[in-house]
Design a protein around this motif. Sequence first.
Motif, PDB file in Angstrom:
ATOM      1  N   ARG A 219      -0.591 -84.824  50.027  1.00  0.00           N
ATOM      2  CA  ARG A 219      -0.296 -84.154  51.292  1.00  0.00           C
ATOM      3  C   ARG A 219      -0.844 -84.961  52.461  1.00  0.00           C
ATOM      4  O   ARG A 219      -1.794 -85.724  52.323  1.00  0.00           O
ATOM      5  CB  ARG A 219      -0.895 -82.743  51.311  1.00  0.00           C
ATOM      6  N   TYR A 221      -2.375 -84.527  56.323  1.00  0.00           N
ATOM      7  CA  TYR A 221      -2.950 -83.611  57.315  1.00  0.00           C
ATOM      8  C   TYR A 221      -3.472 -84.410  58.501  1.00  0.00           C
ATOM      9  O   TYR A 221      -3.899 -85.567  58.363  1.00  0.00           O
ATOM     10  CB  TYR A 221      -4.134 -82.829  56.732  1.00  0.00           C
ATOM     11  N   ARG A 235      -0.912 -79.601  58.736  1.00  0.00           N
ATOM     12  CA  ARG A 235      -0.188 -80.272  57.674  1.00  0.00           C
ATOM     13  C   ARG A 235       1.150 -80.811  58.196  1.00  0.00           C
ATOM     14  O   ARG A 235       1.849 -80.153  58.959  1.00  0.00           O
ATOM     15  CB  ARG A 235       0.065 -79.309  56.520  1.00  0.00           C
TER      16      ARG A 235
END
Length: 239
Positions: A219, A221, A235
């Motif tokens: 991910r 961020y 995010r």
Amino acid sequence: MSNSHQPRRSHRRRKKSNAGRIGLAGALTGAVGIAAVAAAIAVLRPGGDAGTGPARPASAGQADTGAPGPSAAAPKTGAPVDFVTPEGYGYSLAAVKAGTDGQPLGATKAPPSGTTYAYADYVLTNSQRRPVLLDYPADLFLPKARVPEDARERCMPQPGIPDDMCTLPNHSEITARIDGARPPVDENGSTMIPAGASYVVRIATDLPVDAGLSADDVRLYVWNARFTSDRKGIRLSFP
């Protein structure tokens, strides 16, 4: 740009001859001629990509830092998110993709057996009509359970990010310039993004991760206080 200066004048007891004065004048004329030729070469020297027209010179006080990555079409991205720093620099970020690779940023030391490196790509855009500082706001996070045990103490959690996610030491590089965007320029010692320029940036871990890590585990961020003052990670969603 080199600074010109007046040469020191030496006081001589013996009067210079006419031949000496003529020689000095000829040397000065030659120096001026060489400088003019050098200036003409500097102006005419090609510096752009083929097919993009002549290179545009940097404005006063600036110089190109090179053209990182080839020109490329805009990739498919998730929803862009805008950020403004306390200095007033504006950026737009949009995630492209994530994955794993043994060499995500070119030739590097091969990871140990059973491990690989994690990476993610995103588009970084200067959303203003003036140059902004080249910065890499996004950070790469992955499940701590997917980090080899001997590296878990290096995988740091951050406020506002899910507790089971952490970020390893990593680095970012520009891998492409979207639609022939001008490369970053140096402005008084700071690397700046020209107005409106967009780049594809790749962020990759410096330490290996488990080879079983999937793209869905990775991910992006933005959590640094310069970009999100409430310390809550924002995010960036992949397409």
